[in-house]
Design an enzyme around this catalytic site. Structure first.
Site, PDB file in Angstrom:
ATOM      1  CE  LYS A   1      37.204  26.493  42.061  1.00 40.32           C
ATOM      2  NZ  LYS A   1      38.297  26.826  41.116  1.00 40.32           N
TER       3      LYS A   1
ATOM      4  NE  ARG B   1      26.633  29.948  46.861  1.00 39.01           N
ATOM      5  CZ  ARG B   1      25.887  30.993  47.222  1.00 39.01           C
ATOM      6  NH1 ARG B   1      25.226  31.663  46.290  1.00 39.01           N
ATOM      7  NH2 ARG B   1      25.795  31.364  48.468  1.00 39.01           N
TER       8      ARG B   1
ATOM      9  CG  ASP C   1      43.206  35.121  42.014  1.00 45.92           C
ATOM     10  OD1 ASP C   1      44.202  34.847  42.707  1.00 45.92           O
ATOM     11  OD2 ASP C   1      42.139  34.462  42.055  1.00 45.92           O
TER      12      ASP C   1
END
Length: 285
Positions: free
Chosen positions: A68, A74, A192
């Site tokens: 991903k 990463r 988030d």
């Protein structure tokens, strides 16, 4: 001359109609979290696993495969100390001054590791961190196997039978609300919250799925109801944009949050204020 219908023919027709009626009225089975995870595992196995190509110059990690690529980091999958591991590499940003970039990247790596440790201490299920390399800004953490994102589970349930989805998803939403209440009572702000960062884990040994929070890259520590209200507002906006027409499901999350949080009254009040500010910004443009 009108053709007579034999009793045997009439019986056969009635039996066929009854069978079709029973078949059409049969309820569609709602998949469990474990079944969705199993389906995803079989799909990944059939396709040979999922991986993406890293950009030129990306840091190589022997034994790990990139799966991903995000805006901030990463993610690689491999083995560390004999355990299935996810390696999170926070990379540098070329548009920032090198010294500022190094300082910010290291600070965020440190902050994420500390927040995860604080969350686990507070009883919040998160991936266990095995090792942090501050020179390369890499975090080696537990690979959450037998798990799926709540986003994928909600989509899977709704795609099978939207009419029955509320009843099937309500227990999951209740668990999510309880987990977020525990997090905020520990003065942890995720930063988030999305249904992609809320995972559900279940295997053969678990009668019920477990809610696990991941990706604390933008997290912080705060006692302010305002910050906690904003955290919930971020989740609400992400939830309703990813899963349209699910306002009733999000209300279940808030109801559970209010029930289990010691500080819910002030936080929900701030959430209402943040919502109002958001609507005013939308109207003004």
């Amino acid at each position: 001359m009108e053709k007579s219908v034999q009793p045997s023919e009439r019986g056969a027709g009635d039996s066929s109609s009854a069978s079709a009626s029973a078949s059409s009225s049969k309820a569609v089975e709602i998949p469990t979290v474990a079944q969705v995870i199993e389906t995803q595992a079989k799909s990944a196995s059939a396709s040979g696993g999922s991986s993406v190509s890293g950009p030129p110059g990306s840091l190589p990690h022997p034994g790990f495969t990139l799966f991903k690529q995000g805006a901030e980091a990463r993610l690689y999958r491999g083995t560390f100390l004999g355990k299935p591991t996810v390696l999170k590499e926070r990379f540098s940003k070329k548009y920032r001054h090198p010294r500022l970039d190094e300082k910010l990247t290291t600070k965020r790596t440190q902050g994420e590791a500390r927040t995860v440790a604080r969350a686990r201490k507070a009883g919040i299920p998160t991936p266990c961190i095995y090792f942090v390399n501050y020179q390369s800004n890499c975090i080696y953490m537990e690979d959450m196997q037998s798990a799926t994102t709540s986003r994928d589970y909600i989509v899977a349930v709704q795609s099978i039978h939207a009419g029955d989805s509320f009843g099937a998803l309500q227990p999951i939403m209740d668990k999510i609300g309880k987990t977020l209440a525990t997090m905020h009572d520990g003065d942890i702000i995720h930063g988030d919250l999305t249904t992609s960062n809320i995972m559900l884990k279940q295997d053969a040994t678990m009668p019920e799925p477990q809610v696990i929070l991941i990706d604390f890259g933008l997290s912080s520590v705060s006692q302010l109801p305002e910050d906690k209200g904003v955290d919930l507002y971020v989740l609400e906006k992400a939830f309703l944009s990813t899963h349209p027409n699910t306002e009733t499901l999000f209300r279940v999350i808030l109801k559970s949050y209010t029930k289990h949080s010691r500080k819910a009254k002030d936080v929900i009040k701030k959430l209402d204020e943040v919502r109002l500010r958001g609507r005013k910004r939308t109207m003004v443009g």
